[in-house]
Design a protein around this motif. Structure first.
Motif, PDB file in Angstrom:
ATOM      1  N   TYR A   1     -16.454   8.799  14.227  1.00  0.00           N
ATOM      2  CA  TYR A   1     -15.611   8.584  13.047  1.00  0.00           C
ATOM      3  C   TYR A   1     -14.797   9.844  12.766  1.00  0.00           C
ATOM      4  CZ  TYR A   1     -14.025   7.149   8.432  1.00  0.00           C
ATOM      5  OH  TYR A   1     -13.231   6.820   7.368  1.00  0.00           O
ATOM      6  N   SER A   2     -15.446  10.996  12.839  1.00  0.00           N
ATOM      7  CA  SER A   2     -14.758  12.257  12.543  1.00  0.00           C
ATOM      8  C   SER A   2     -13.712  12.570  13.609  1.00  0.00           C
ATOM      9  CB  SER A   2     -15.766  13.401  12.424  1.00  0.00           C
ATOM     10  OG  SER A   2     -16.495  13.575  13.626  1.00  0.00           O
ATOM     11  N   TYR A   3     -13.997  12.235  14.864  1.00  0.00           N
ATOM     12  CA  TYR A   3     -13.032  12.483  15.938  1.00  0.00           C
ATOM     13  C   TYR A   3     -11.763  11.645  15.726  1.00  0.00           C
ATOM     14  CZ  TYR A   3     -17.206  14.116  18.585  1.00  0.00           C
ATOM     15  OH  TYR A   3     -18.343  14.743  19.011  1.00  0.00           O
ATOM     16  N   ILE A   4     -11.967  10.361  15.466  1.00  0.00           N
ATOM     17  CA  ILE A   4     -10.820   9.458  15.296  1.00  0.00           C
ATOM     18  C   ILE A   4     -10.009   9.865  14.079  1.00  0.00           C
ATOM     19  CG2 ILE A   4     -10.088   7.061  14.964  1.00  0.00           C
ATOM     20  CD1 ILE A   4     -12.820   6.234  16.229  1.00  0.00           C
ATOM     21  N   TYR A   5     -10.708  10.152  12.983  1.00  0.00           N
ATOM     22  CA  TYR A   5     -10.012  10.577  11.770  1.00  0.00           C
ATOM     23  C   TYR A   5      -9.151  11.802  12.054  1.00  0.00           C
ATOM     24  CZ  TYR A   5      -9.055  12.765   7.321  1.00  0.00           C
ATOM     25  OH  TYR A   5      -8.396  13.376   6.268  1.00  0.00           O
ATOM     26  N   LEU A   6      -9.712  12.778  12.752  1.00  0.00           N
ATOM     27  CA  LEU A   6      -8.971  14.004  13.031  1.00  0.00           C
ATOM     28  C   LEU A   6      -7.772  13.732  13.932  1.00  0.00           C
ATOM     29  CD1 LEU A   6      -9.019  17.020  12.413  1.00  0.00           C
ATOM     30  CD2 LEU A   6     -10.403  17.355  14.473  1.00  0.00           C
ATOM     31  N   ASP A   7      -7.946  12.859  14.896  1.00  0.00           N
ATOM     32  CA  ASP A   7      -6.832  12.526  15.783  1.00  0.00           C
ATOM     33  C   ASP A   7      -5.698  11.842  15.020  1.00  0.00           C
ATOM     34  OD1 ASP A   7      -5.839  12.610  18.524  1.00  0.00           O
ATOM     35  OD2 ASP A   7      -5.998  10.422  18.508  1.00  0.00           O
ATOM     36  N   MET A   8      -6.059  11.100  13.980  1.00  0.00           N
ATOM     37  CA  MET A   8      -5.053  10.395  13.177  1.00  0.00           C
ATOM     38  C   MET A   8      -4.333  11.313  12.188  1.00  0.00           C
ATOM     39  SD  MET A   8      -7.217   6.907  12.364  1.00  0.00           S
ATOM     40  CE  MET A   8      -5.916   6.041  11.463  1.00  0.00           C
ATOM     41  N   THR A   9      -4.947  12.439  11.837  1.00  0.00           N
ATOM     42  CA  THR A   9      -4.405  13.261  10.754  1.00  0.00           C
ATOM     43  C   THR A   9      -3.946  14.650  11.188  1.00  0.00           C
ATOM     44  OG1 THR A   9      -6.654  13.997  10.181  1.00  0.00           O
ATOM     45  CG2 THR A   9      -5.772  12.095   8.991  1.00  0.00           C
ATOM     46  N   PHE A  10      -4.498  15.180  12.265  1.00  0.00           N
ATOM     47  CA  PHE A  10      -4.159  16.541  12.695  1.00  0.00           C
ATOM     48  C   PHE A  10      -2.815  16.523  13.416  1.00  0.00           C
ATOM     49  CE2 PHE A  10      -5.231  20.353  15.539  1.00  0.00           C
ATOM     50  CZ  PHE A  10      -4.859  21.263  14.558  1.00  0.00           C
TER      51      PHE A  10
ATOM     52  N   GLU B   1     -11.034  20.432   7.094  1.00  0.00           N
ATOM     53  CA  GLU B   1     -10.375  20.212   8.381  1.00  0.00           C
ATOM     54  C   GLU B   1     -10.911  21.181   9.435  1.00  0.00           C
ATOM     55  OE1 GLU B   1      -5.895  19.296   9.287  1.00  0.00           O
ATOM     56  OE2 GLU B   1      -6.157  21.483   9.331  1.00  0.00           O
ATOM     57  N   ALA B   2     -11.113  22.434   9.056  1.00  0.00           N
ATOM     58  CA  ALA B   2     -11.632  23.430   9.996  1.00  0.00           C
ATOM     59  C   ALA B   2     -13.018  23.036  10.501  1.00  0.00           C
ATOM     60  CB  ALA B   2     -11.673  24.798   9.325  1.00  0.00           C
ATOM     61  N   ALA B   3     -13.859  22.534   9.594  1.00  0.00           N
ATOM     62  CA  ALA B   3     -15.200  22.107   9.992  1.00  0.00           C
ATOM     63  C   ALA B   3     -15.124  20.949  10.982  1.00  0.00           C
ATOM     64  CB  ALA B   3     -16.009  21.703   8.762  1.00  0.00           C
ATOM     65  N   LEU B   4     -14.220  20.011  10.736  1.00  0.00           N
ATOM     66  CA  LEU B   4     -14.045  18.876  11.651  1.00  0.00           C
ATOM     67  C   LEU B   4     -13.573  19.335  13.017  1.00  0.00           C
ATOM     68  CD1 LEU B   4     -12.275  16.395   9.189  1.00  0.00           C
ATOM     69  CD2 LEU B   4     -14.598  16.155  10.093  1.00  0.00           C
ATOM     70  N   LYS B   5     -12.607  20.226  13.050  1.00  0.00           N
ATOM     71  CA  LYS B   5     -12.068  20.714  14.327  1.00  0.00           C
ATOM     72  C   LYS B   5     -13.122  21.495  15.105  1.00  0.00           C
ATOM     73  CE  LYS B   5      -8.365  22.702  12.571  1.00  0.00           C
ATOM     74  NZ  LYS B   5      -7.051  23.403  12.475  1.00  0.00           N
ATOM     75  N   ASN B   6     -13.848  22.352  14.412  1.00  0.00           N
ATOM     76  CA  ASN B   6     -14.842  23.186  15.083  1.00  0.00           C
ATOM     77  C   ASN B   6     -15.932  22.350  15.741  1.00  0.00           C
ATOM     78  OD1 ASN B   6     -13.526  25.537  14.399  1.00  0.00           O
ATOM     79  ND2 ASN B   6     -14.776  25.928  12.580  1.00  0.00           N
ATOM     80  N   GLN B   7     -16.477  21.384  14.990  1.00  0.00           N
ATOM     81  CA  GLN B   7     -17.583  20.602  15.553  1.00  0.00           C
ATOM     82  C   GLN B   7     -17.106  19.718  16.698  1.00  0.00           C
ATOM     83  OE1 GLN B   7     -18.473  17.073  15.174  1.00  0.00           O
ATOM     84  NE2 GLN B   7     -16.573  16.482  14.131  1.00  0.00           N
TER      85      GLN B   7
ATOM     86  N   TYR C   1     -22.951  13.146   8.447  1.00  0.00           N
ATOM     87  CA  TYR C   1     -22.483  14.325   7.711  1.00  0.00           C
ATOM     88  C   TYR C   1     -20.970  14.491   7.859  1.00  0.00           C
ATOM     89  CZ  TYR C   1     -21.451  19.304   6.997  1.00  0.00           C
ATOM     90  OH  TYR C   1     -20.885  20.496   6.620  1.00  0.00           O
ATOM     91  N   TYR C   2     -20.485  14.431   9.096  1.00  0.00           N
ATOM     92  CA  TYR C   2     -19.052  14.675   9.305  1.00  0.00           C
ATOM     93  C   TYR C   2     -18.178  13.495   8.882  1.00  0.00           C
ATOM     94  CZ  TYR C   2     -19.784  19.259  11.258  1.00  0.00           C
ATOM     95  OH  TYR C   2     -20.114  20.593  11.394  1.00  0.00           O
ATOM     96  N   THR C   3     -18.762  12.326   8.723  1.00  0.00           N
ATOM     97  CA  THR C   3     -18.011  11.245   8.079  1.00  0.00           C
ATOM     98  C   THR C   3     -17.721  11.638   6.634  1.00  0.00           C
ATOM     99  OG1 THR C   3     -18.955   9.530   9.501  1.00  0.00           O
ATOM    100  CG2 THR C   3     -18.078   8.813   7.373  1.00  0.00           C
ATOM    101  N   GLY C   4     -18.710  12.228   5.980  1.00  0.00           N
ATOM    102  CA  GLY C   4     -18.505  12.731   4.624  1.00  0.00           C
ATOM    103  C   GLY C   4     -17.462  13.840   4.583  1.00  0.00           C
ATOM    104  N   VAL C   5     -17.497  14.717   5.590  1.00  0.00           N
ATOM    105  CA  VAL C   5     -16.508  15.803   5.662  1.00  0.00           C
ATOM    106  C   VAL C   5     -15.103  15.223   5.844  1.00  0.00           C
ATOM    107  CG1 VAL C   5     -15.764  17.854   6.923  1.00  0.00           C
ATOM    108  CG2 VAL C   5     -18.211  17.435   6.584  1.00  0.00           C
ATOM    109  N   ALA C   6     -14.995  14.200   6.688  1.00  0.00           N
ATOM    110  CA  ALA C   6     -13.691  13.568   6.926  1.00  0.00           C
ATOM    111  C   ALA C   6     -13.119  12.976   5.641  1.00  0.00           C
ATOM    112  CB  ALA C   6     -13.818  12.487   7.996  1.00  0.00           C
ATOM    113  N   ARG C   7     -13.959  12.251   4.893  1.00  0.00           N
ATOM    114  CA  ARG C   7     -13.467  11.650   3.647  1.00  0.00           C
ATOM    115  C   ARG C   7     -13.174  12.730   2.595  1.00  0.00           C
ATOM    116  NH1 ARG C   7     -10.926   8.087   5.348  1.00  0.00           N
ATOM    117  NH2 ARG C   7     -10.381   7.786   3.143  1.00  0.00           N
TER     118      ARG C   7
END
Length: 377
Positions: free
Chosen positions: A109-118, A81-87, A64-70
């Motif tokens: 996947y969502s953690y790495i994506y967020l670390d690369m973009t936040f 972005e808020a959903a990714l950070k919260n989870q 699910y959060y891979t979809g949110v990341a994309r």
């Protein structure tokens, strides 16, 4: 004569009117504001209705959060972005606990994506992901060394779903850390799965060893006598390939393998699309359950649209299929945002219904939307 002329004019007006409506509909299919609004609505409903198979870090949540990341990558909308950070924060950036099971690192996947973009670089803690990956692909275990008692599970990624769960994570981690050695190890285990599960005649993946044809009377068959190829299972693989190719270096030595496999599968999946625009849960025996299914169809829509957007698939050939698929997918979204017609957790073709939903089905819908947004009519 006058009557005939009037009839001709009325008929012409009707044709013109129909054409205008048809063109308007075609234009609206990829209307960016409408696509994004639909994606936001799906996210809002899913966030309000959390569900998981085992834990907040399990594979269903990871998909699910891979979809949110994309979705965030495509829109930059802060709600994603808020959903990714919260989870991630609520999970304390943990994976799930089975270090040798691909499912349990999908959340990363969502953690790495967020670390690369936040922008705040000390927000995400990737240490649990790093520890998992090192254990998963570098430490010997009964799967990676082929000593598993169950002959169907004698490779690390012995079921095709695993090719969505772990490889895109490893690939993205390699990009983030600039350590290509992770790609080499990933490729080794990917090839094990490919050699075991890929049917080179059908250009599809068996879900696991139970569905591989050996020529025996005991081989699993569909009611029509054909091989069993599960829609979502192949959706996991094809969408996973699109994720991998998104982040894999253009000059990586093994990239041509993934490009060729992606194109080969994409061509086969195009052939198997039904008139409704969706794919049924059984790819070679669609009449078994005579209705479309959203999770597999969402993954295919994402992968095919990604191929068009990245110049890997012929637009003239594939765009009509993607358009048809996206229209069909949106019809499966309820007014409240819920994505229906999702086959429940399983490992082979089973039915779905208007009211059946899962978080990974929403993830597939968001993935599809993330690439549909970029298409031009």
């Amino acid at each position: 004569m006058v009557i005939k002329s009037i009839i001709k004019l009325v008929t012409l007006a009707a044709v013109v009117s129909f054409s205008v409506c048809e063109n308007a509909m075609a234009q609206n299919v990829f209307d960016k504001s409408k696509v994004e609004a639909s994606m936001v609505k799906a996210l809002e409903w899913q966030e309000a209705h959390p569900i998981m198979a085992i834990a907040p870090t399990d594979w269903t949540v990871g998909a699910y959060y891979t979809g949110v990341a994309r979705a965030h990558a495509a829109t930059k909308n802060q709600i994603f972005e808020a959903a990714l950070k919260n989870q991630g924060y609520n999970n304390n950036w943990q994976t799930y606990k089975r270090l040798y099971h691909a499912d349990d690192v999908a959340i990363s996947y969502s953690y790495i994506y967020l670390d690369m973009t936040f922008k705040r670089k000390d927000f995400v803690n990737l240490k649990p992901t790093q520890d998992f990956l090192k254990a998963h692909i570098l430490e010997p275990n009964k799967w990676s060394d082929g000593t598993a008692k169950n002959k169907d599970e004698n490779i690390l990624w012995w079921w095709c779903d695993a090719l969505f769960m772990a490889p895109p994570v490893i690939n993205l981690y390699a990009k983030h850390t600039k350590d290509e050695s992770y790609l080499d190890v990933m490729h080794k285990f990917y090839m094990d799965a490919y050699n075991k599960l890929y049917d080179k005649e059908e250009h599809l993946f068996a879900r696991d060893g139970r569905f591989i044809w050996t020529g025996s009377d005991k081989d699993m068959k569909e009611p029509n006598g054909k091989k069993v190829f599960w829609s979502r299972g192949n959706g996991w693989v094809l969408s996973g390939l699109a994720l991998i190719l998104t982040d894999m270096p253009e000059n990586y030595k093994n990239r041509p393998f993934y490009v060729n496999l992606y194109k080969e599968m994409a061509g086969r999946i195009l052939e198997l699309q039904t008139k409704s625009g969706l794919w049924h849960t059984s790819l070679l025996c669609p009449e078994t359950y005579n209705h479309g299914e959203v999770s597999g169809s969402g993954f295919y829509t994402y992968a095919l649209a990604w191929g068009i957007n990245n110049g890997m698939l012929d637009k003239a050939k594939y765009l009509p299929a993607v358009k048809k698929a996206w229209v069909a997918l949106t019809k499966c979204q309820h007014k409240n945002g819920m994505i229906g017609w999702v086959q429940n957790i399983g490992a082979f073709p089973e039915p779905a219904s208007e009211g059946s939903w899962q978080n990974f089905g929403t993830g597939a819908y968001l993935l599809a939307g993330s690439e549909v947004l970029k298409l031009q009519k």
